[in-house]
Write an enzyme that holds these catalytic residues in place. Structure first.
Site, PDB file in Angstrom:
ATOM      1  N   GLN A 173      31.867 -55.402  17.121  1.00 12.34           N
ATOM      2  CA  GLN A 173      31.080 -54.211  17.417  1.00 12.34           C
ATOM      3  C   GLN A 173      29.632 -54.550  17.777  1.00 12.34           C
ATOM      4  OE1 GLN A 173      32.633 -51.633  13.816  1.00 12.34           O
ATOM      5  NE2 GLN A 173      31.581 -50.352  15.324  1.00 12.34           N
ATOM      6  N   HIS A 174      28.986 -53.618  18.458  1.00 12.72           N
ATOM      7  CA  HIS A 174      27.535 -53.535  18.649  1.00 12.72           C
ATOM      8  C   HIS A 174      26.936 -54.504  19.666  1.00 12.72           C
ATOM      9  CE1 HIS A 174      27.747 -51.081  15.085  1.00 12.72           C
ATOM     10  NE2 HIS A 174      27.930 -52.091  14.267  1.00 12.72           N
ATOM     11  N   ASP A 210      36.364 -54.008  16.447  1.00  8.18           N
ATOM     12  CA  ASP A 210      37.215 -54.816  15.569  1.00  8.18           C
ATOM     13  C   ASP A 210      37.561 -54.105  14.269  1.00  8.18           C
ATOM     14  OD1 ASP A 210      34.597 -55.035  14.627  1.00  8.18           O
ATOM     15  OD2 ASP A 210      34.605 -57.225  14.535  1.00  8.18           O
TER      16      ASP A 210
END
Length: 464
Positions: A71-72, A225
């Site tokens: 993520q991110h 994820d």
């Protein structure tokens, strides 16, 4: 009857894992792995090479494919879709000042949580865009499109290179997707970067097919994820997973949206149309790696030492903020090993490492229960750190309740495969796959361990 085969891909911080899976049963038919470069900023083209290595030999056999990605991460592309700079990953905390700025500009933590579902912290994509705008204005000016890691990999797999897509789960961790309106907030992306930017299409529903590979396999939306792991473990409403990987993640499937103004819980969406409130730590498996390295043992040796010590580790407590922390939000923090004396043993230090990790995760469970008003129905322990015997045996003692441990597996990749099978079927719900080898672990509760940890946490606030 011929099998229908799907491909699930996990592009994590450390590596790409690919699973070929029977769409009907969830049986894993084959798996491959390729490593990623280390660091908190990485050339995202290295992920494409790892994807080709790990998943390439499987693509021809798959009828559908989905990607679960870390993520991110900020993948900035120019007007020709070339990489502008190395991707800043979730665990790069340099944008902590920018996170505070953006929260203030949004009207404070409560207003930020109400719009986004979460209070911005340095992990999130928008804060990295603001950091780039302030420190690398030439890169910010060249940035035409911003993707998340899983979006970038899905684009790489797609035959149509004009196709850019994501899902609401991964999008909800950017800092410019509103869980209130279920759509991009383009004003927030513009505010972060300093100018308008192209964002990927958000899948209209969880089982959407957004494209095809050159070989004709259907491309599902993919997801983050953590959302993929929830699919892989088949979490239902009220279930909590504790994932011990590079980060530590306490995640609960919820039917209702969460907006926690304290910032302890991020109110993400999930990959099924529900929500996945999470409490995430920057330090998890690395705590075990740290303990093993300092004590000069391997992971099995650390586990054996920890299990040889008494609960409470002879008065030794580890506050495990080795490289800053996200929950609580202390990006400049460092770890503290407290309570040592001349009587302290190697076994005590090992036990303190395992207990410190589990206490950190227990804080995550407590935060989830308070933010959602829902008591955890079941707790699942997954991730590489769950392979530690000490972690499995001490978890129910520290958490004060039984834990379920699925057989070791690549649950992010399995969840991505389940999403691919769902997209292929077009059914109302994802396929029901059994999880073989599930074990329940119980132990006498040790509440004093958690109480001592929390006292140390609350009085240790100055790392200047």
């Amino acid at each position: 009857m011929a099998r229908t085969i799907v491909l699930g891909i996990d592009s994590s911080t450390q590596s790409t894992k690919a699973l070929l899976v029977d769409a009907g049963s969830g049986e894993v038919l084959g798996q491959r792995r390729a490593p990623h470069p280390a660091g908190t900023e990485v050339d995202p083209r290295a992920w494409l090479a790892a994807l080709d290595d790990a998943a390439g030999p499987f693509l021809e056999a798959a009828a559908a494919v989905a990607v679960g990605g870390q993520q991110h991460g900020m993948v900035a592309l120019d007007e020709h879709d070339a990489v502008v700079r190395h991707a800043l990953l979730w665990n790069d905390t340099r944008s902590a000042p920018q996170a505070r700025q953006l929260v203030e500009e949004l009207g404070g933590p409560a207003a930020c949580a109400e719009e986004l579902g979460s209070v911005l912290v340095a992990s999130m994509t928008s804060t990295k865009l603001r950091w780039m705008a302030e420190h690398e204005p030439e890169h910010a000016a060249r940035t035409h499109r911003v993707l998340l890691p899983h979006d970038y990999l899905s684009w790489h797999l797609a035959a149509d290179k004009g196709t850019f897509f994501t899902d609401r789960g991964d999008a909800s961790g950017t800092g410019y997707f509103s869980t209130r309106t279920e759509s991009w907030n383009h004003d927030l992306a513009r505010r972060a970067l300093g100018h308008d930017v192209e964002l990927p299409e958000v899948a209209p529903h969880p089982r959407a097919v957004l494209g095809r590979t050159p070989g004709g396999a259907q491309l599902a939306a993919g997801t983050g994820d953590n959302m993929a792991a929830a699919l892989g473990v088949t979490l239902g409403p009220g279930d909590v997973s504790l994932s011990i990987g590079t980060s530590g993640v306490a995640a609960m499937v919820s039917d209702t949206r969460t907006a926690d103004p304290s910032g302890l819980v991020t109110g993400f969406a999930d990959a099924t149309g529900r929500y996945l409130p999470m409490a995430t730590t920057l330090n998890a498996a690395r705590i075990l790696e740290f303990g093993a390295r300092v004590l000069g043992v391997d992971h099995a040796g650390l586990s054996a030492l920890a299990l040889a010590a008494n609960p409470g580790a002879g008065g030794v407590t580890l506050l495990p903020y080795l490289d800053g922390e996200r929950t609580p939000d202390r990006p400049e923090a460092r770890a503290t090993l407290h309570g040592m004396s001349s009587a302290t043993t190697r076994e005590d230090v090992a036990r303190a490492c395992v207990e410190g990790l589990l206490c950190s995760l227990a804080d995550g469970v407590d935060a989830l229960e308070r933010a959602t008003g829902v008591s955890a129905e079941r707790i699942f322990l997954i991730g590489g750190g769950a392979r530690s015997e000490a972690v499995r045996r001490l978890a129910p003692a520290v958490l004060g309740r039984p834990v379920l441990v699925p057989a070791p597996g690549e649950y992010v990749a399995l969840g991505a495969a389940r999403q691919a099978a769902w997209a292929l079927s077009g059914a109302g719900e994802p396929p029901a796959w059994a999880l073989p080898g599930m074990q329940e672990h119980t132990a006498d509760a040790t509440p004093a361990v958690l109480e001592e940890y929390r006292q140390l946490r609350d009085r240790t606030t100055d790392w200047s």
